[in-house]
Design a protein around this motif. Structure first.
Motif, mmCIF file in Angstrom:
data_model
loop_
_atom_site.group_PDB
_atom_site.id
_atom_site.type_symbol
_atom_site.label_atom_id
_atom_site.label_comp_id
_atom_site.label_asym_id
_atom_site.label_seq_id
_atom_site.Cartn_x
_atom_site.Cartn_y
_atom_site.Cartn_z
ATOM 1 N N VAL A 158 -0.419 7.425 4.887
ATOM 2 C CA VAL A 158 -0.934 7.100 3.409
ATOM 3 C C VAL A 158 -2.512 7.525 3.350
ATOM 4 O O VAL A 158 -3.193 6.554 4.878
ATOM 5 N N ASP A 159 -2.704 8.337 2.717
ATOM 6 C CA ASP A 159 -4.325 7.713 2.663
ATOM 7 C C ASP A 159 -4.882 6.458 1.272
ATOM 8 O O ASP A 159 -4.771 6.727 0.345
ATOM 9 N N PRO A 160 -5.640 5.734 1.720
ATOM 10 C CA PRO A 160 -5.960 4.494 1.089
ATOM 11 C C PRO A 160 -6.606 4.418 0.476
ATOM 12 O O PRO A 160 -7.675 3.690 -0.309
ATOM 13 N N SER A 161 -7.398 5.405 0.591
ATOM 14 C CA SER A 161 -9.079 5.803 -0.712
ATOM 15 C C SER A 161 -8.682 5.573 -1.799
ATOM 16 O O SER A 161 -9.754 4.940 -2.697
ATOM 17 N N ASP A 162 -7.604 5.924 -2.629
ATOM 18 C CA ASP A 162 -7.328 6.182 -4.427
ATOM 19 C C ASP A 162 -6.346 5.523 -4.591
ATOM 20 O O ASP A 162 -5.073 6.607 -5.077
ATOM 21 N N LEU A 163 -5.645 4.354 -3.780
ATOM 22 C CA LEU A 163 -4.533 4.102 -4.839
ATOM 23 C C LEU A 163 -4.497 3.269 -5.511
ATOM 24 O O LEU A 163 -4.983 2.360 -5.211
ATOM 25 N N ALA A 164 -3.566 3.908 -6.668
ATOM 26 C CA ALA A 164 -3.404 2.230 -7.730
ATOM 27 C C ALA A 164 -3.192 1.498 -7.189
ATOM 28 O O ALA A 164 -1.632 1.151 -7.232
ATOM 29 N N ILE A 165 -3.456 0.340 -8.067
ATOM 30 C CA ILE A 165 -2.976 -0.966 -7.882
ATOM 31 C C ILE A 165 -2.481 -1.892 -9.091
ATOM 32 O O ILE A 165 -3.238 -1.477 -10.014
ATOM 33 N N ARG A 166 -1.400 -2.180 -9.359
ATOM 34 C CA ARG A 166 -0.695 -2.827 -10.885
ATOM 35 C C ARG A 166 -0.109 -3.896 -10.194
ATOM 36 O O ARG A 166 0.093 -3.752 -9.792
ATOM 37 N N TRP A 188 0.960 -10.191 -19.642
ATOM 38 C CA TRP A 188 -0.149 -9.350 -18.484
ATOM 39 C C TRP A 188 -0.624 -8.722 -17.426
ATOM 40 O O TRP A 188 0.802 -8.595 -17.048
ATOM 41 N N ASP A 189 -0.925 -7.649 -18.051
ATOM 42 C CA ASP A 189 -1.046 -6.300 -17.532
ATOM 43 C C ASP A 189 -2.016 -5.233 -17.265
ATOM 44 O O ASP A 189 -2.805 -5.671 -18.511
ATOM 45 N N GLY A 190 -2.023 -4.779 -15.929
ATOM 46 C CA GLY A 190 -3.721 -4.598 -15.563
ATOM 47 C C GLY A 190 -3.151 -3.469 -14.508
ATOM 48 O O GLY A 190 -2.280 -3.265 -12.968
ATOM 49 N N THR A 191 -3.716 -2.386 -13.735
ATOM 50 C CA THR A 191 -4.283 -1.600 -12.660
ATOM 51 C C THR A 191 -5.518 -1.293 -12.490
ATOM 52 O O THR A 191 -6.554 -1.634 -12.969
ATOM 53 N N THR A 192 -5.928 -1.138 -11.470
ATOM 54 C CA THR A 192 -7.054 -0.743 -10.931
ATOM 55 C C THR A 192 -6.858 0.166 -9.367
ATOM 56 O O THR A 192 -5.700 0.536 -9.488
ATOM 57 N N SER A 193 -8.088 0.964 -9.361
ATOM 58 C CA SER A 193 -7.955 1.421 -7.734
ATOM 59 C C SER A 193 -8.480 1.005 -6.391
ATOM 60 O O SER A 193 -9.355 0.265 -7.173
ATOM 61 N N THR A 194 -7.910 1.723 -5.563
ATOM 62 C CA THR A 194 -9.072 1.228 -4.075
ATOM 63 C C THR A 194 -9.867 1.835 -3.995
ATOM 64 O O THR A 194 -10.702 1.485 -3.311
ATOM 65 N N ARG A 195 -9.968 2.601 -4.583
ATOM 66 C CA ARG A 195 -11.546 3.238 -5.245
ATOM 67 C C ARG A 195 -12.815 2.628 -5.501
ATOM 68 O O ARG A 195 -14.035 2.512 -4.697
ATOM 69 N N GLN A 196 -12.073 1.297 -5.980
ATOM 70 C CA GLN A 196 -13.222 0.462 -6.530
ATOM 71 C C GLN A 196 -13.627 -1.003 -5.162
ATOM 72 O O GLN A 196 -15.013 -1.245 -5.727
ATOM 73 N N ILE A 197 -12.969 -0.900 -4.351
ATOM 74 C CA ILE A 197 -13.539 -1.531 -3.295
ATOM 75 C C ILE A 197 -14.653 -1.376 -2.788
ATOM 76 O O ILE A 197 -15.151 0.004 -2.848
ATOM 77 N N ARG A 198 -15.431 -2.266 -2.549
ATOM 78 C CA ARG A 198 -17.337 -2.051 -2.496
ATOM 79 C C ARG A 198 -17.115 -1.538 -1.290
ATOM 80 O O ARG A 198 -17.821 -1.390 -0.502
#
Ligand code: DO4
Ligand code: MG
Length: 258
Positions: A160-168, A179-189
């Motif tokens: 796995v490449d963890p740099s841009d995985l969708a988290i839901r 409640w429903d939302g999505t982000t990406s591991t790309r956003q991690i600082r």
């Protein structure tokens, strides 16, 4: 599990390739992927959304703004192995807390040599009202019966490449999504290896460890989890975690102690 984490990543990869499964997945009950002296740790305020949500809920705003930008990340102890719950088991809310949320997070499985060998889904259940009252209450906001859920199956790091995985994150109440939302591991600082470096900085983890990497999804302040809600956290290529919500420690009385 901890015996596996006694090995270097290249050895683990070879052992996995050579392994001959003796049972079919559907026929077994998967346990938590942590045992022995393994601990679960968690990072905090690693996404802008987590910083902003905590500034909003807290009487002491600046600690979150400072830690988001600081060189040293926030890391906290989350759970010993034996307290972890898995997919399908209940997660808890504190009986003395009004404002509770799930925190959907990518978790890292780290061997004793500080190498990231796999990925898990983590739900870092949290009391916003307890933490919001005073950040010194963080251990109570974060560590209580049923507060740490991990997916059972580890996704190997070499796949796995963890740099841009969708988290839901989805929360369902009486069959309806509330409640429903999505982000990406790309956003991690921070780089993931920066987090593991701090975890091992002045401590050994002889059985390996799990490090959850923080949440990028926090519901609005008027969102309250209820008993009976169903929380689903899914991370692309890593897995899914589904847990109903219960309140109070009695539901966890029969967890197997070490
Ligand atoms: O600062 C408190 C905890 C933060 C946290 O758990 C997160 O950002 O995921
Ligand atoms: Mg968290």
């Amino acid at each position: 599990m901890f015996e596996l984490l006694n090995h270097r990543i290249e050895d683990i990869e070879r052992m996995c390739a050579d392994a001959v499964p003796d049972r079919v997945l559907g026929e077994v009950r998967l346990l938590a992927p942590v045992d022995g002296a393994m601990e679960v740790w968690a990072a905090g305020v690693t996404y802008l959304r987590s910083r902003d949500a905590r500034v909003e809920e807290s009487d002491l705003k600046s600690v979150y703004e400072l830690v988001y930008d600081a060189e040293r990340p926030e890391l906290f102890f989350k759970s010993p192995a034996w307290r972890v719950v898995v997919d399908g088991e209940p997660v808890g809310i504190r009986s003395d807390s009004e404002l509770n949320v799930p925190e959907p997070e990518l978790a890292l499985v780290v061997n004793r040599f500080e190498e990231i060998v796999g990925y898990l889904v983590c739900n870092d259940m949290s009391s916003r009202s307890v933490e919001g009252e005073n950040p010194l209450y963080l251990p109570q906001a974060k560590m209580y019966a049923g507060a740490c859920a991990l997916s059972s199956g580890i996704r190997p790091a070499w796949e796995v490449d963890p740099s841009d995985l969708a988290i839901r994150l989805t929360v369902t109440r009486e069959g309806a999504v509330i409640w429903d939302g999505t982000t990406s591991t790309r956003q991690i600082r921070r780089p993931l290896t920066e987090l593991t470096a701090y975890l091992f900085h002045s401590e050994n983890h002889p059985h390996g460890a799990v490090l959850s990497t923080g949440t990028g999804l926090v519901p609005e302040l008027d969102f309250l989890l209820h008993v009976g809600d169903l929380i689903t956290v899914s991370i692309d290529e890593v897995g899914e975690l589904r847990n109903p919500v219960v309140a109070g420690k009695d539901h966890f009385r029969f967890l197997t102690t070490p």
